[in-house]
Write an enzyme that holds these catalytic residues in place. Structure first.
Site, PDB file in Angstrom:
ATOM      1  N   GLY A  46      34.739  35.607  33.637  1.00  0.00           N
ATOM      2  CA  GLY A  46      35.985  34.913  33.996  1.00  0.00           C
ATOM      3  C   GLY A  46      37.000  35.746  34.551  1.00  0.00           C
ATOM      4  O   GLY A  46      37.113  37.048  34.226  1.00  0.00           O
ATOM      5  N   GLN A  51      45.839  37.686  36.747  1.00  0.00           N
ATOM      6  CA  GLN A  51      45.004  39.134  36.345  1.00  0.00           C
ATOM      7  C   GLN A  51      45.184  40.317  37.728  1.00  0.00           C
ATOM      8  O   GLN A  51      45.047  41.383  37.370  1.00  0.00           O
ATOM      9  CB  GLN A  51      43.732  38.976  35.557  1.00  0.00           C
ATOM     10  N   CYS A  94      38.556  40.989  27.346  1.00  0.00           N
ATOM     11  CA  CYS A  94      39.219  40.497  28.385  1.00  0.00           C
ATOM     12  C   CYS A  94      39.361  41.743  29.508  1.00  0.00           C
ATOM     13  O   CYS A  94      39.579  42.922  28.991  1.00  0.00           O
ATOM     14  CB  CYS A  94      40.601  40.153  27.772  1.00  0.00           C
ATOM     15  N   LEU A  95      39.243  41.405  30.625  1.00  0.00           N
ATOM     16  CA  LEU A  95      39.098  42.601  31.525  1.00  0.00           C
ATOM     17  C   LEU A  95      40.561  43.209  31.531  1.00  0.00           C
ATOM     18  O   LEU A  95      40.951  44.200  31.860  1.00  0.00           O
ATOM     19  CB  LEU A  95      38.840  41.987  32.941  1.00  0.00           C
ATOM     20  N   HIS A 136      39.872  30.683  27.452  1.00  0.00           N
ATOM     21  CA  HIS A 136      40.507  31.975  27.619  1.00  0.00           C
ATOM     22  C   HIS A 136      41.043  32.069  29.047  1.00  0.00           C
ATOM     23  O   HIS A 136      42.482  32.272  28.905  1.00  0.00           O
ATOM     24  CB  HIS A 136      39.398  32.810  27.649  1.00  0.00           C
ATOM     25  N   GLU A 137      40.447  31.603  29.944  1.00  0.00           N
ATOM     26  CA  GLU A 137      41.104  31.804  31.431  1.00  0.00           C
ATOM     27  C   GLU A 137      42.428  30.771  31.466  1.00  0.00           C
ATOM     28  O   GLU A 137      43.343  31.354  32.399  1.00  0.00           O
ATOM     29  CB  GLU A 137      40.060  31.498  32.439  1.00  0.00           C
ATOM     30  N   HIS A 140      45.371  32.317  30.070  1.00  0.00           N
ATOM     31  CA  HIS A 140      45.937  33.360  31.108  1.00  0.00           C
ATOM     32  C   HIS A 140      47.025  32.875  31.975  1.00  0.00           C
ATOM     33  O   HIS A 140      48.021  33.295  32.302  1.00  0.00           O
ATOM     34  CB  HIS A 140      44.833  33.899  31.761  1.00  0.00           C
TER      35      HIS A 140
END
Ligand code: ZN
Length: 174
Positions: A46, A51, A94-95, A136-137, A140
């Site tokens: 995701g 990000q 997480c990226l 999660h996304e 963000h």
């Protein structure tokens, strides 16, 4: 193909609240393509637009297995309408937070309303891993990160550690 750089902690951009998309135009379609390219190149499941530094409420997701056909999902202006009381727990990475995994309990199922890539209103029911990933996304988009689930002490320690790693990396590159 356009793979963008992913912004990492402690960059304050990640704390920004993303704004709603008013129209899915050429810019947004380009952005969505870049998000998918970047997500697949980084082997994430995701990615939110913030990000890669764009504060728009757009997220892309693909929770399919490597050996399965790709199942790309793009949610524009996603809103969680309903959450199940039943929960599930995943170790989330997480990226934007390298080498960090945190066990997080979230609603197992969520009902989401969103705009699709054609600008049409749509709904999706997310279960299990897809539910966790979508939540999660969406967080963000509101500037919230998985480290916010930790106590302040643990969070401060982790940010310090990650900041140091970042500095070291920069030294190496120079
Ligand atoms: Zn993330």
């Amino acid at each position: 193909m356009s793979v963008k750089e992913i912004i990492t902690v402690p960059d304050e951009i990640l704390r920004k609240h993303s704004t709603e998309v008013e129209k899915v135009g050429k810019n947004e379609k380009n952005l969505i393509k870049n998000l998918f390219d970047t997500m697949y190149a980084s082997k994430g499941i995701g990615l939110a637009a913030i990000q890669i530094g764009v504060p728009k409420r757009i997220v892309v997701i693909d929770v399919s297995n490597k050996d399965q056909e790709k199942k790309p999902i793009c949610l524009i202006n996603p809103i969680i309408l309903k959450k199940s009381s039943e929960t599930s727990v995943y170790e989330e990475g997480c990226l934007s937070i390298p080498n960090t995994f945190i066990e997080i309990e979230r609603p197992k199922k969520v009902w989401i309303e969103y705009i699709d890539q054609n600008g049409k209103k749509n709904k999706i029911i997310c279960d299990g891993l897809l539910s966790t990933c979508a939540q999660h996304e969406i967080q963000h988009c509101d500037g919230k990160l998985i480290i916010d689930f930790l106590s302040k002490l643990k969070k401060d320690f982790l940010i310090k550690k990650l900041s140091k790693q970042k500095n070291n990396n920069q030294k190496v590159i120079v």
